[in-house]
Design a protein around this motif. Sequence first.
Motif, PDB file in Angstrom:
ATOM      1  N   LEU A  10       0.882  -1.157   0.000  1.00  0.00           N
ATOM      2  CA  LEU A  10       0.000   0.000   0.000  1.00  0.00           C
ATOM      3  C   LEU A  10       0.919   1.206   0.000  1.00  0.00           C
ATOM      4  O   LEU A  10       1.608   1.469   0.986  1.00  0.00           O
ATOM      5  N   ARG A  11       0.969   1.899  -1.132  1.00  0.00           N
ATOM      6  CA  ARG A  11       1.878   3.041  -1.287  1.00  0.00           C
ATOM      7  C   ARG A  11       1.074   4.330  -1.366  1.00  0.00           C
ATOM      8  O   ARG A  11       0.158   4.453  -2.165  1.00  0.00           O
ATOM      9  N   VAL A  12       1.485   5.270  -0.538  1.00  0.00           N
ATOM     10  CA  VAL A  12       0.844   6.575  -0.499  1.00  0.00           C
ATOM     11  C   VAL A  12       1.924   7.603  -0.836  1.00  0.00           C
ATOM     12  O   VAL A  12       2.952   7.672  -0.158  1.00  0.00           O
ATOM     13  N   PHE A  13       1.689   8.359  -1.898  1.00  0.00           N
ATOM     14  CA  PHE A  13       2.649   9.367  -2.336  1.00  0.00           C
ATOM     15  C   PHE A  13       2.122  10.739  -1.953  1.00  0.00           C
ATOM     16  O   PHE A  13       0.994  11.094  -2.303  1.00  0.00           O
ATOM     17  N   ILE A  14       2.951  11.496  -1.240  1.00  0.00           N
ATOM     18  CA  ILE A  14       2.544  12.813  -0.745  1.00  0.00           C
ATOM     19  C   ILE A  14       3.583  13.852  -1.138  1.00  0.00           C
ATOM     20  O   ILE A  14       4.734  13.522  -1.424  1.00  0.00           O
ATOM     21  N   ASP A  15       3.167  15.107  -1.132  1.00  0.00           N
ATOM     22  CA  ASP A  15       4.085  16.189  -1.475  1.00  0.00           C
ATOM     23  C   ASP A  15       3.588  17.470  -0.822  1.00  0.00           C
ATOM     24  O   ASP A  15       2.504  17.520  -0.238  1.00  0.00           O
ATOM     25  N   LYS A  16       4.387  18.499  -0.923  1.00  0.00           N
ATOM     26  CA  LYS A  16       3.999  19.847  -0.500  1.00  0.00           C
ATOM     27  C   LYS A  16       4.891  20.827  -1.249  1.00  0.00           C
ATOM     28  O   LYS A  16       5.899  20.434  -1.857  1.00  0.00           O
ATOM     29  N   GLU A  17       4.507  22.063  -1.211  1.00  0.00           N
ATOM     30  CA  GLU A  17       5.313  23.115  -1.845  1.00  0.00           C
ATOM     31  C   GLU A  17       6.709  23.067  -1.254  1.00  0.00           C
ATOM     32  O   GLU A  17       6.874  23.058  -0.039  1.00  0.00           O
ATOM     33  N   GLY A  18       7.713  22.981  -2.098  1.00  0.00           N
ATOM     34  CA  GLY A  18       9.097  22.921  -1.636  1.00  0.00           C
ATOM     35  C   GLY A  18       9.596  21.504  -1.368  1.00  0.00           C
ATOM     36  O   GLY A  18      10.754  21.294  -1.058  1.00  0.00           O
ATOM     37  N   GLY A  19       8.699  20.517  -1.473  1.00  0.00           N
ATOM     38  CA  GLY A  19       9.095  19.121  -1.300  1.00  0.00           C
ATOM     39  C   GLY A  19       8.805  18.590   0.092  1.00  0.00           C
ATOM     40  O   GLY A  19       8.723  19.331   1.060  1.00  0.00           O
ATOM     41  N   ILE A  20       8.655  17.303   0.172  1.00  0.00           N
ATOM     42  CA  ILE A  20       8.331  16.602   1.417  1.00  0.00           C
ATOM     43  C   ILE A  20       9.609  15.964   1.951  1.00  0.00           C
ATOM     44  O   ILE A  20      10.482  15.610   1.169  1.00  0.00           O
TER      45      ILE A  20
END
Length: 157
Positions: free
Chosen positions: A37-47
């Motif tokens: 179960l893979r969850v890919f997340i991010d945010k401005e500027g990188g996670i």
Amino acid sequence: MASVVDVVSDLVQPIMEHNSFELVDIEYVKEGKNWFLRVFIDKEGGIDINECALVSEQLGEKLDTIDPDPIPHPYFLEVSSPGAERPLKKETDYEKAIGEYINVSLYQTVEGEKQFQGYLKELTPDQLTLTVTVKTREKEMTFDRKNIAKARLAIKF
């Protein structure tokens, strides 16, 4: 019955909103004998790794409380960044990628090829236009979006 991806999406969304993270993608796949179960997340500027660990811990706790278990097989939970070559899946992904160097894989060949890399110049609901380099010349190529199998950011060397 809701799919595993739908259930996990509903569970992780409040965690994303609380931390101002973006949910990029969720995969539930079998590789060899194991399920992931893979969850890919991010945010401005990188996670970063600590933020991935935070989401993994909070999501894992939520998954452990659901009865009956919505996930039919034992699995490994992985929470990570989508990486530098992030996939373009949602419309907002494409919109953010205007002006960026991307890779496009097609279902059907165009000019004898199924893969192209170039700068995303224009985007409409039905088409996208890339500025590609062929040998030493730049040219614009327009592709029907329904012919795009996959698209992702690319690194130009």
